[in-house]
Motif scaffolding. Structure first.
Motif, PDB file in Angstrom:
ATOM      1  N   SER A  41       0.838  -1.212   0.000  1.00 23.91           N
ATOM      2  CA  SER A  41       0.000   0.000   0.000  1.00 23.91           C
ATOM      3  C   SER A  41       0.868   1.256   0.000  1.00 23.91           C
ATOM      4  CB  SER A  41      -0.914   0.024   1.221  1.00 23.91           C
ATOM      5  OG  SER A  41      -1.844  -1.024   1.136  1.00 23.91           O
ATOM      6  N   GLN A  85      -7.617   0.597  -0.749  1.00 21.46           N
ATOM      7  CA  GLN A  85      -7.833  -0.607   0.040  1.00 21.46           C
ATOM      8  C   GLN A  85      -9.075  -0.464   0.923  1.00 21.46           C
ATOM      9  OE1 GLN A  85      -4.322  -1.885   2.185  1.00 21.46           O
ATOM     10  NE2 GLN A  85      -5.255  -3.834   2.702  1.00 21.46           N
ATOM     11  N   ASP A 161      -5.472  -1.318  -4.909  1.00 20.91           N
ATOM     12  CA  ASP A 161      -4.914  -1.840  -3.661  1.00 20.91           C
ATOM     13  C   ASP A 161      -5.850  -2.909  -3.112  1.00 20.91           C
ATOM     14  OD1 ASP A 161      -3.389  -2.216  -1.449  1.00 20.91           O
ATOM     15  OD2 ASP A 161      -3.417  -0.118  -0.784  1.00 20.91           O
TER      16      ASP A 161
END
Ligand SMILES: Nc1ncnc2c1ncn2[C@@H]1O[C@H](COP(=O)(O)OP(=O)(O)O)[C@@H](O)[C@H]1O
Ligand SMILES: [Mg+2]
Lengths: 220, 291
Positions: A41, A85, A161
């Motif tokens: 990330s 994410q 992500d």
């Protein structure tokens, strides 16, 4: 398209990336792999400048972005589509508006917005949920809204992500197929994932991270 | 960036927090109303005090020994002074006639005096815009040096107090204006700040998606503008209603109120002032946007 030269990133006393160097060619689709906490990330964040590297240089389209002025940051970000994410959806807006925002931020003509949003919702199979609110949808569906938003403006670079973190294996395969199609139309795509199943047999390049170190590359 | 979209976002946010926004709109209205009333009061008092000096004059009482030619040169000299508007010579006979006319039925009071006890006099009217304690003092000091003048008389105290009243009113008006404006900017500031904080996560997402500062700011500026303008409109309507229910009716009984000045421009200025204050508050609330 992307080039990292000896890039390091430290958080407080923790080193998330250590002298990482690699490059991704225009039109490539590449998987950033490695266990959770290995720095995937962080690596993507250095590209959309949510974080700045502490050492080394980051190039995007030949542009050294790490020392970029604040005022140029939105310009860079509008060239990139990101699937975060944690999704980062707008929960007070409908699914349609969540996707449309990417076009509005880019100043796309209002007459074009509707058709383009529906097109990209169709790609992620959420056309029928366009009037719902994100809270009413499952984690997997929310993830697909985030994907639709990342691709709707047809950016030259897409960063994803863990884009399959919340979906079942079938949907997961569907999402990878979608990314491959978009990649085939010319977009450069970088996917961060800890899930080996995802890039197996894709024939795409993989870059492996471990504890912030670049530990090798391979073909999925 | 699309303006209609910013408007849509602003309106939906205004409706979403409708009580906060309505309350600050009302507060703005009250603030603007007080400001308008203060300005009107100050302005009208100023207007009244401006009219009073028309009655003001400096009187010079002359020695009887002064010949007619000497009087003429004296008058000519006074006319040269830049602060002087008009100069009248009042011969002692005319002054006496006037005195008699004033006393009318009680003329006999003067009988015992025999001949006219009044001196020749000169009345000086000053230019209204130059009328003030300083200019009067300067002129009278100059006149005192002249020979042939026995006495100089003018409403020194009156003039000085009038002057300080005007100065005081203007200062009070200015202080009120500054305090109220600051207060109103603060109202818009805190309202927009609340909205801004509530949308903190949303704004972070906008920034990550590449929104420009303008894209993020505009809806908040519109919200500030709507609150300000709304407050301005409410105060405008209130002021007009107050005018027609009180002043207009009362002026039929008290003609003095008729001379009150009630400018239409002020009504129109209220929403405009609200708009500016609202935007100013919003700008301060948003502050610098960093990526
Ligand atoms: N904002 C942060 N502050 C402190 N440490 C962080 C922060 N973000 C990530 N880290 C740490 O950096 C390391 C790499 O994190 P991350 O890039 O999220 O890894 P991955 O995405 O591969 O799971 C982890 O040990 C994580 O705890
Ligand atoms: Mg991660």
């Amino acid at each position: 398209m992307i080039r990292f030269e000896d890039v390091s990133k430290h958080y407080d006393n923790h080193t998330a990336l250590r002298k990482v160097s690699f490059s991704v060619e225009r039109g490539e689709m590449v998987f950033i792999t490695g266990p959770s906490g290995s720095g995937k990330s962080t690596l993507l964040k250095l590209i959309y400048l949510s974080e700045r590297a502490d050492e080394g240089s980051v190039f995007v389209s030949g542009w050294e972005i790490n020392t970029m002025r604040d005022s140029d940051v939105p310009v860079l970000r509008r060239k990139i589509g990101v699937v975060y994410q944690e999704f980062r959806l707008l929960y007070n807006m409908s699914v349609f508006e969540n996707v449309a925002i990417a076009l509005r931020i880019r100043g796309v003509d209002e007459r074009e917005v509707k058709a383009r949003v529906f097109d990209s919702l169709k790609i992620v199979n959420l056309r029928h949920k366009s009037d719902n609110y994100p809270h009413a949808l499952s984690g997997g569906e929310q993830q697909r809204i985030a994907i639709a938003r990342a691709i709707v403006a047809e950016p030259i670079l897409i960063l994803a992500d863990e884009p399959t973190g919340n979906v079942d294996p079938d949907t997961s395969a569907g999402i990878i197929r979608t990314f491959k199609e978009i990649n085939a139309r010319g977009a450069t795509i970088l996917i961060a994932t800890h899930n080996r199943e995802l890039f197996r047999d894709t024939g795409k390049r993989t870059l492996k991270l471990d504890f912030g170190n670049f530990v090798g590359e391979g073909i999925g | 960036m699309s303006l209609p979209y910013s408007f849509r976002v602003a309106i939906s946010s205004l409706l979403h927090e409708k009580w906060i926004n309505f309350l600050s709109m009302l507060t703005m209205a009250i603030g603007l109303l007080f400001t308008a009333i203060t300005l009107l009061t100050v302005y009208n008092i100023d207007l009244m005090t401006k009219k009073l000096p028309e009655k003001f004059s400096i009187m010079l009482y002359l020695k009887d020994s002064l010949a007619r030619e000497e009087i003429d040169t004296l008058i000519e000299g006074i006319r040269q002074d830049p602060s002087v508007d008009r100069v009248f010579f009042i011969p002692k006979d005319e002054a006496f006639r006037e005195l008699k006319a004033t006393l009318r039925n009680t003329e006999y009071i003067l009988d015992g005096l025999g001949e006219n006890p009044l001196p020749n006099s000169i009345e000086i009217k000053l230019k209204a815009q130059l009328l003030g304690p300083e200019s009067v003092k300067k002129l009278t000091a100059k006149l005192k040096e002249q020979a042939g003048i026995s006495e100089i008389e003018y409403g020194e105290k009156f003039l000085a107090s009038l002057h300080s009243v005007r100065k005081g009113m203007n200062t009070i008006g200015l202080v009120f204006l500054i305090v109220l404006s600051t207060g109103m900017i603060f109202i818009c500031y805190s309202t927009v700040k609340i909205l801004f904080y509530r949308k903190d996560e949303e704004i972070k997402t906008y920034k990550l998606l590449g929104a420009t500062k303008g894209f993020i700011r505009t809806p908040f500026l519109i919200e500030g503008a709507v609150i300000g303008t709304g407050g301005g409109l409410i105060s405008c309507i209130t002021l007009v209603s107050l005018y027609y229910t009180f002043i207009f009716k009362l002026s039929q009984t008290f003609p003095l109120l008729n001379s009150m000045y009630f400018p239409v421009e002020l009504f129109l200025a209220l929403p405009a002032a609200g708009l500016l204050l609202g935007i100013a508050g919003a700008i301060i609330a948003i502050g610098r946007i960093r990526y």
